[in-house]
Structures are given as C-alpha cells and as structure tokens.
Write an enzyme that holds these catalytic residues in place. Structure first.
Site, PDB file in Angstrom:
ATOM      1  CB  THR A   1     -42.918  -7.803 -62.120  1.00  0.00           C
ATOM      2  OG1 THR A   1     -42.814  -7.115 -63.836  1.00  0.00           O
ATOM      3  CG2 THR A   1     -43.940  -7.094 -61.271  1.00  0.00           C
TER       4      THR A   1
ATOM      5  CG  PHE B   1     -36.377   6.899 -65.830  1.00  0.00           C
ATOM      6  CD1 PHE B   1     -37.291   6.117 -65.870  1.00  0.00           C
ATOM      7  CD2 PHE B   1     -35.944   7.573 -66.648  1.00  0.00           C
ATOM      8  CE1 PHE B   1     -37.593   5.825 -67.055  1.00  0.00           C
ATOM      9  CE2 PHE B   1     -35.876   7.115 -68.436  1.00  0.00           C
ATOM     10  CZ  PHE B   1     -37.368   5.612 -67.933  1.00  0.00           C
TER      11      PHE B   1
ATOM     12  CD  GLU C   1     -43.425  -7.649 -71.893  1.00  0.00           C
ATOM     13  OE1 GLU C   1     -41.921  -7.072 -71.758  1.00  0.00           O
ATOM     14  OE2 GLU C   1     -42.433  -8.572 -71.403  1.00  0.00           O
ATOM     15  N   GLY C   2     -43.417  -2.313 -69.382  1.00  0.00           N
ATOM     16  CA  GLY C   2     -43.295  -1.133 -69.339  1.00  0.00           C
ATOM     17  C   GLY C   2     -44.302  -0.346 -69.480  1.00  0.00           C
TER      18      GLY C   2
ATOM     19  CG  LEU D   1     -69.908  -4.295 -82.895  1.00  0.00           C
ATOM     20  CD1 LEU D   1     -68.889  -3.614 -83.841  1.00  0.00           C
ATOM     21  CD2 LEU D   1     -69.393  -5.635 -82.294  1.00  0.00           C
ATOM     22  N   GLY D   2     -72.165  -0.767 -80.740  1.00  0.00           N
ATOM     23  CA  GLY D   2     -73.459  -0.431 -79.754  1.00  0.00           C
ATOM     24  C   GLY D   2     -73.260  -1.415 -78.651  1.00  0.00           C
TER      25      GLY D   2
ATOM     26  CB  CYS E   1     -34.593 -10.356 -71.545  1.00  0.00           C
ATOM     27  SG  CYS E   1     -33.566 -11.170 -71.679  1.00  0.00           S
TER      28      CYS E   1
ATOM     29  CB  ILE F   1     -45.034 -15.024 -63.759  1.00  0.00           C
ATOM     30  CG1 ILE F   1     -44.173 -13.664 -62.317  1.00  0.00           C
ATOM     31  CG2 ILE F   1     -43.682 -15.323 -64.247  1.00  0.00           C
ATOM     32  CD1 ILE F   1     -43.519 -12.910 -62.758  1.00  0.00           C
TER      33      ILE F   1
END
Length: 390
Positions: free
Chosen positions: A138, A389, A369-370, A344-345, A244, A169
C-alpha cells in the site's frame, strides 16, 4: 442428547480433531496470560511494548508462518492456523495483525516466491520470532489500486535501486526485513529488503484511533541499493502480492470472529448481572433478541470460516470465496460489537470492557486487506462475468 453448550451452539467443536483443539487451546491460554491482562493499557497508551519479546513467544508456540512447510515452520493445517487467528484476535486485532503480517504476508511471499538462499536466510529466524517482517504494498496515494503504485526499482549494473514510499505498514518500524513490491521494466516485482540497508527508514505512524496496540509505519525507500539476488525470482506481476493478500484475508475471516466472540461473551455475562427495573436486563425480551441475533451471526461466521479452511486444506479455496468470507465476517463482527455496546450501555465505551476496543479495531480490519467495496466487486464479477473495477 447431552447438555446444551452455550459456548458452542452448533456443536462446531465436533468438527475439530484433537490436534486442532490442542492448537486452539494453546493459543487461547497464551492470549489469556500474555495479552488480556495488559491490552487495555497498551491500547490506551497507543503502543505495543515488548513486541520483539512477544514475537519470540509466538515463535515458540509455532504461530509464525504456522501453515507453511519446512524452514522451521510448523506445517499446521489451514484450519489450525484459522483457529489460532480467532484466538489471537479475541485478545486484540493488533496481535493477530502482527502474526498475520509476519506469516501470511512476509513469510508467505518468501516461501512461495523466493529463492532457496532467501528462504534459508530468513524463514527459520522469522518462524522463531527472532526477525520480524513487514510487507510493503500500500502507498499513500494507492491503496485499492496497487497497479498504480509509484515505488520503482531500476537496475544499476548487477544491483537494484529502490525508491518510493509505502504507507500503513504493520510491523514496519520493528521489522528486520521488509518484502517490498515495486514497479520495474519487467513489471511488478517483489524485493527482500533488510531494514538496515542505507536509505531505508520506517517512521512510526502515531495518533491512531484504531489498532492502537499495534506497530504501524510508513516505509521510505530513498535510493536503497540491493544486490541482484534481492528480488523474488519466482513471480512477476500483481499476482504475487495479490496471492499473499488472499492468504492473509483467510486469517481475517477467522480473526474477526474472535473479536466478535469476545464482545458477545461480554454482553451475555453483563446482561445476566446488570439489573434495571428490579431484575437482570438479560430477562427482558429486547435484550434477549439482541443476544440471539448476535449468537446466530457469530456461529454462522465461525461455520463459514471452518468451511473455507477445509477447502484451503484440500487445495480448493478460490480467491472469490475468501472475499465472500472476509466481506461477511468482518461486517457481521462489527455489528456484533456495536450491538454488544448497546447491551452494556455507557459501560460499553469503557476500557474496563473489551467492546469498544474491538469495535474500533474492526473499523481498520473492515478496510485493510481489501475494502468492503473491493470484495463486493470481486463477488459481483464472479456472479456476472463483468468487471466493474474500472
């Protein structure tokens, strides 16, 4: 028929072998001892202290690159790796990310696409947690569109010279080795980059409101000179990094359900003890409806993860099926966390409970990862045969 197991509504443990259960229980015990007592403090401080020590402990468990064969890796099944991811993320998404980036991205890239010398040099030490790895794909301006990356590598005699930047990263500033993807005249290539190479730096990214118990960095490559054999020899093109990513996304399918389980179990216990209007809130119909709906989605998600794991172990898991799992399980996990917060408020926003921490972490998991949109388009193309795309 036996007693009804509230913790395993569908009897999914029956799908697991004794070896599977041993892996799961070992990782769960480690998370309980080493992560849960400290993670709220790490999250609040925005740091992951002793990350190298934690990596070595995870290496001793066999959790790093655990589904890879040889070179000191455990050679575990895909289902066992998934179970480990679930338990790690039940502790915190940052811990699962550490393991996922190490094993499913950096180690996987070297194991699948590297030369024998690269494998022997790096994989045993990475499997042991002695060396931490990161994965540079990225970029600041190119996330979902890696084909437009600007990082480039050019030949200079027998060497390669890399220049560019990578962003968001995981493990970057603590890594001893980085797998960096760059454009070349031949196409996109992967490079094994020792992080002590001149011109390489990894400033840590601060001021995050998600994945705070995780090391996140920028990678800066300023004319980093590498020998000719630093390139991964077995792949050219985006199929390398994308394969990957598919392996890492598989771990997320499981991991997201770990975060969801932690929030769900917290909500159930809270509902049984928190009293309003003279009785526990778990005795009210609206609360029970929330718990029932969360239980359905949680256990459906785990069942989906099991199914995809069996397909991976049989060598039949397709990238579209991984997108199916990542899209569904992360989306449902976030909804479970948010619904648990309502049970749990006001206490749901406190770090005394894990709910808000998991919810904010999953906001990152939702898009790394998308993104949701990318996985929807992967499935849309599979359904129609039409590429939306571009």
């Amino acid at each position: 028929m036996g007693s009804f197991d509230v913790a395993d509504l569908l009897g999914l443990d029956e799908l697991l072998s004794p070896e599977d259960l041993a892996v799961r229980d070992t990782v769960r015990r480690w998370v309980g001892e080493r992560v849960l007592p400290h993670v709220a403090q790490w999250y609040e401080a925005g740091e992951l202290p002793q990350v190298r020590e934690l990596a070595r402990e995870l290496g001793s468990l066999g959790a790093l690159g655990m589904s890879l064969e040889g070179y000191g890796c455990a050679g575990a099944s895909a289902v066992q790796y998934g179970l480990a991811c679930l338990e790690l993320e039940a502790g915190d998404s940052g811990i699962r990310s550490l393991v996922s980036v190490q094993g499913s991205l950096a180690m996987y890239a070297i194991h699948r696409f590297g030369g024998e010398a690269q494998k022997r040099e790096w994989l045993p030490r990475m499997a042991a947690g002695e060396v931490i790895g990161c994965f540079g794909l990225t970029e600041p301006d190119h996330g979902s569109d890696p084909a437009s990356m600007r990082t480039y590598a050019k030949r200079d005699g027998s060497d390669w010279v890399l220049s560019g930047r990578k962003m968001w990263i995981t493990n970057g500033s603590v890594a001893g080795v980085a797998v960096v993807w760059a454009r070349t005249e031949e196409g996109v290539r992967g490079f094994v980059v020792p992080t002590d190479a001149p011109g390489f730096s990894a400033p840590e990214i601060k001021h995050k409101w998600s994945l705070r118990a995780s090391v996140t960095s920028e990678l800066v490559l300023d004319d980093v000179r590498l020998p000719g054999d630093a390139v991964l020899p077995e792949v050219v093109g985006l199929k390398g990094p994308l394969s990957c990513l598919s392996h890492a996304r598989y771990g997320i399918v499981w991991g997201a359900m770990g975060a969801a389980r932690a929030c769900f179990e917290t909500a159930v216990e809270y509902a049984k003890t928190r009293e309003q209007f003279g009785r526990p809130i778990g005795g009210f119909q609206l609360t029970q409806a929330k718990l029932a709906d969360m239980a359905v989605e949680l256990h459906k998600g785990v069942l989906l993860a099991h199914h995809l794991g069996r397909r991976m172990d049989a060598g039949r898991l397709r990238p579209e099926q991984v997108s199916f799992g990542k899209l569904n399980n992360v989306r449902e996990a976030i909804e479970i966390c948010r619904t648990s917060r309502t049970v749990l408020g006001a206490n749901g926003i406190s770090l005394e409970y894990p709910v808000m921490r998991h919810a904010t972490n999953l906001e990152s998991v939702l898009t790394y990862e998308g993104t949701v949109e990318m996985h929807q388009l992967v499935l849309g193309k599979a359904l129609t045969g039409l590429d939306a795309f571009r």
